[in-house]
Design a protein around this motif. Structure first.
Motif, PDB file in Angstrom:
ATOM      1  N   HIS A   1       1.302  -1.279  -0.263  1.00 44.69           N
ATOM      2  CA  HIS A   1       0.036   0.689   0.324  1.00 44.69           C
ATOM      3  C   HIS A   1       1.127   1.281  -0.090  1.00 44.69           C
ATOM      4  O   HIS A   1       0.279   1.976  -0.379  1.00 44.69           O
ATOM      5  N   ARG A   2       1.985   1.125   0.651  1.00 43.75           N
ATOM      6  CA  ARG A   2       3.117   2.267   0.976  1.00 43.75           C
ATOM      7  C   ARG A   2       3.425   2.926  -0.083  1.00 43.75           C
ATOM      8  O   ARG A   2       4.140   3.908  -0.888  1.00 43.75           O
ATOM      9  N   SER A   3       3.705   1.264  -0.450  1.00 44.07           N
ATOM     10  CA  SER A   3       5.287   1.724  -2.185  1.00 44.07           C
ATOM     11  C   SER A   3       4.831   1.535  -3.102  1.00 44.07           C
ATOM     12  O   SER A   3       5.555   1.811  -4.515  1.00 44.07           O
ATOM     13  N   TYR A   4       2.966   0.692  -3.937  1.00 48.26           N
ATOM     14  CA  TYR A   4       2.869   0.730  -4.903  1.00 48.26           C
ATOM     15  C   TYR A   4       1.314   0.914  -5.375  1.00 48.26           C
ATOM     16  O   TYR A   4       1.317   0.390  -6.061  1.00 48.26           O
ATOM     17  N   SER A   5       0.692   0.753  -4.362  1.00 45.23           N
ATOM     18  CA  SER A   5      -0.865   0.960  -4.201  1.00 45.23           C
ATOM     19  C   SER A   5      -1.098   1.833  -5.374  1.00 45.23           C
ATOM     20  O   SER A   5      -2.147   1.698  -6.413  1.00 45.23           O
ATOM     21  N   THR A   6      -0.211   2.992  -5.909  1.00 45.75           N
ATOM     22  CA  THR A   6      -0.784   4.259  -6.759  1.00 45.75           C
ATOM     23  C   THR A   6       0.298   3.985  -7.868  1.00 45.75           C
ATOM     24  O   THR A   6      -0.267   4.674  -9.116  1.00 45.75           O
TER      25      THR A   6
ATOM     26  N   SER B   1     -11.306  -1.953  -5.469  1.00 52.37           N
ATOM     27  CA  SER B   1      -9.987  -1.225  -4.996  1.00 52.37           C
ATOM     28  C   SER B   1      -9.821  -0.212  -6.450  1.00 52.37           C
ATOM     29  O   SER B   1      -9.763   1.020  -6.088  1.00 52.37           O
ATOM     30  N   SER B   2     -10.323  -0.557  -7.282  1.00 46.28           N
ATOM     31  CA  SER B   2     -10.111   0.089  -8.377  1.00 46.28           C
ATOM     32  C   SER B   2     -10.222   1.218  -9.034  1.00 46.28           C
ATOM     33  O   SER B   2     -11.585   0.994  -9.184  1.00 46.28           O
ATOM     34  N   THR B   3      -9.986   2.168  -9.249  1.00 48.70           N
ATOM     35  CA  THR B   3     -10.139   3.336  -9.687  1.00 48.70           C
ATOM     36  C   THR B   3      -9.975   3.574 -11.412  1.00 48.70           C
ATOM     37  O   THR B   3     -10.910   4.258 -11.481  1.00 48.70           O
ATOM     38  N   LEU B   4      -9.267   3.252 -11.759  1.00 48.66           N
ATOM     39  CA  LEU B   4      -8.851   3.379 -13.351  1.00 48.66           C
ATOM     40  C   LEU B   4      -8.439   1.645 -13.942  1.00 48.66           C
ATOM     41  O   LEU B   4      -7.829   0.846 -13.331  1.00 48.66           O
TER      42      LEU B   4
ATOM     43  N   ASN C   1      -4.826   0.768 -10.205  1.00 53.19           N
ATOM     44  CA  ASN C   1      -4.609   1.485 -11.504  1.00 53.19           C
ATOM     45  C   ASN C   1      -4.494   0.047 -12.337  1.00 53.19           C
ATOM     46  O   ASN C   1      -3.075  -0.260 -11.754  1.00 53.19           O
ATOM     47  N   ILE C   2      -4.972  -0.432 -13.077  1.00 50.87           N
ATOM     48  CA  ILE C   2      -4.608  -1.644 -13.547  1.00 50.87           C
ATOM     49  C   ILE C   2      -5.040  -1.635 -14.959  1.00 50.87           C
ATOM     50  O   ILE C   2      -6.188  -1.321 -16.201  1.00 50.87           O
ATOM     51  N   LEU C   3      -4.237  -2.200 -16.038  1.00 51.48           N
ATOM     52  CA  LEU C   3      -4.330  -2.426 -17.829  1.00 51.48           C
ATOM     53  C   LEU C   3      -3.884  -3.684 -18.079  1.00 51.48           C
ATOM     54  O   LEU C   3      -2.773  -4.544 -16.915  1.00 51.48           O
ATOM     55  N   ILE C   4      -4.755  -4.452 -18.689  1.00 45.87           N
ATOM     56  CA  ILE C   4      -4.996  -6.019 -18.751  1.00 45.87           C
ATOM     57  C   ILE C   4      -4.634  -5.617 -20.847  1.00 45.87           C
ATOM     58  O   ILE C   4      -5.753  -4.838 -20.949  1.00 45.87           O
ATOM     59  N   SER C   5      -3.529  -5.887 -21.018  1.00 45.63           N
ATOM     60  CA  SER C   5      -3.345  -6.033 -22.923  1.00 45.63           C
ATOM     61  C   SER C   5      -3.799  -7.555 -23.086  1.00 45.63           C
ATOM     62  O   SER C   5      -3.125  -8.641 -22.418  1.00 45.63           O
ATOM     63  N   TYR C   6      -4.095  -8.374 -24.188  1.00 45.16           N
ATOM     64  CA  TYR C   6      -4.029  -8.798 -25.325  1.00 45.16           C
ATOM     65  C   TYR C   6      -2.335  -8.931 -25.865  1.00 45.16           C
ATOM     66  O   TYR C   6      -3.015  -8.081 -27.243  1.00 45.16           O
TER      67      TYR C   6
END
Length: 459
Positions: A60-65, A149-152, A108-113
């Motif tokens: 949460h502190r290092s990677y959540s953003t 949790s996801s906002t983007l 924030n999450i991106l899923i690619s194919y």
């Protein structure tokens, strides 16, 4: 006596039991785990609930953003830190472990194919499953662990995503679809029900994998909170995609609350006639970004398109025609970003003069090889914009100190000005501006110098 004696070793035996790592308090565990790399932190989090709790604080502190990019390629076990705060996971097992352990912290999450590959991953028994089916596994985990949790969320080159998104993502406000083909999507989809809080929607079509038969009906819904809609259409082979135009028309009519609309296109697929047809549903629009070429006005009826509440206009004119006109009438325009293919024409100046309430003006040349040379009528701009506070000339517009200096006093309200001059310019060259109430700084670039001027405030 035999049977009653107890050795000192037996008495102290309980005291010699070694402390386990997990016996430490959570703060100590966290202090130890914070030195691990992300993939090792994932392994720790997956091994024990207590370790997971400590690891979650660190994540949460290092990677959540950061943007988590799931780009699953069989056989690729890499975890890479990319520019712009993006972390790319290429391995399926690591991706699933991430979603299971920290899914409730991922914003924030991106899923690619990326295409079809044969499995060479020893961790999987399903030899022959292609990349797309692996990607769908990740989407299933996204359903289970990331809905709160996801906002983007951004989907890249995926097909019929809503079929696999069965849960509601209540907090997603930004939704991005890049080259997604939803041809087989059902007629009455529930895309807006899956993402009910969407405020910003970005749809990009840049790849010819999307054929003219592709469906974009996922756009044609009412999104109650939608305020910003962006369309990028840059594939020259897709200009006849009727579904796209029909779906965007429906999206605008169904969302009259829109405040921002951006359409960047290879040519004028969305032309003046299109804007005229949806204009009644753009009453609340405050920002319009639009690219246009020679064909933009070809089907127009000659009437000006009225924008009552528009405050910011960004236009990119990909036309060298001297007679090109901008068919807009805007009552309250405050900010204008004007990019032209070759130079400002008389029609361009007339458009600027029709908006005397402008406070911010930026001028660009779209192509560097068409950079504008000493053809900006600074005096005409100054005389027509009495309320202008900020003026910027982009780096591909060639202009000099000698061309700017005589006109500085003509700007009644200007506080900031920025322009580029070829070659190296020393700060001493800006001394003439001081005598008329301006201070300046220089920024050296490869072949130019950017000059930033600010009006000196009187005591």
């Amino acid at each position: 006596m035999q049977g009653t004696s107890t050795s000192s070793g037996d008495v102290c035996a309980p005291l010699k039991r070694k402390m386990k790592f997990t016996d430490m308090n959570i703060d100590c565990i966290e202090s130890c785990l914070e030195h691990l790399k992300l993939d090792d932190l994932l392994n720790a989090a997956a091994s024990n609930k207590r370790l997971n709790r400590a690891a979650s604080f660190i994540y949460h502190r290092s990677y959540s953003t950061k943007l988590i990019h799931l780009n699953i390629v069989p056989g690729n076990r890499s975890l890479q830190f990319r520019p712009n705060s993006r972390i790319e996971f290429c391995n399926l097992m690591s991706s699933l472990r991430l979603l299971r352990c920290f899914g409730n912290l991922i914003k924030n999450i991106l899923i690619s194919y990326k295409g079809v590959y044969k499995i060479v991953d020893d961790d999987l028994d399903d030899i022959g499953i292609n990349n797309y089916e692996l990607t769908l596994r990740a989407i299933e985990y996204l359903n289970e662990y990331c809905t709160e949790s996801s906002t983007l969320i951004q989907f890249n080159k995926l097909k019929n995503v809503p079929v696999y998104l069965k849960e509601q993502f209540k907090h997603v406000t930004k939704l991005q679809m890049v080259d997604c083909d939803f041809t087989e999507l059902v007629e009455n989809n529930s895309f807006n029900a899956i993402f009910p809080r969407t405020e910003e929607f970005f749809v990009s079509i840049t790849d010819s994998i999307l054929y003219p038969t592709s469906s974009f009906k996922f756009m044609a819904n009412h999104f109650p909170f939608l305020e910003r809609l962006h369309i990028r259409h840059s594939d020259r082979y897709l200009i006849e995609t009727r579904s796209l135009k029909q779906s965007l028309t429906a999206a605008i009519h169904l969302n009259p609350q829109l405040k921002q609309l951006t359409i960047k296109q290879y040519n004028s697929f969305f032309d003046a006639n299109f804007l005229q047809s949806v204009n009644n549903s753009l009453k609340n629009l405050e920002f319009l970004g639009l690219s246009m070429d020679e064909e933009f006005n070809s089907k127009a009826n000659g009437e000006l398109i009225q924008f009552k509440n528009l405050k910011t206009l960004e236009i990119y004119i990909q036309s060298s025609a001297e007679s090109f006109q901008i068919p807009f009438a805007i009552d309250k325009l405050e900010v204008l970003v004007f990019a032209m293919n070759v130079r400002l024409t008389n029609f361009s100046y007339e458009f600027i003069e029709k908006h005397p309430y402008l406070t911010n003006l930026t001028l660009h040349a779209i192509k560097h090889e068409h950079a504008i040379n000493s053809r900006i009528n600074v005096s005409r701009i100054a005389n027509s914009l009495p309320l202008l506070e900020k003026l910027k000339f982009a780096m591909n517009i060639n202009i000099t100190i000698d061309e700017i200096l005589p006109h500085c006093t003509k700007f009644k309200s200007l506080n900031e000005m920025s322009f580029c001059q070829h070659g190296n310019v020393e700060v001493t060259a800006l001394k003439p501006f001081e005598s008329i109430g301006w201070s300046g700084t220089v920024e050296r670039m490869s072949q130019k110098t950017r000059i930033n001027l600010k009006r000196i405030k009187s005591e």
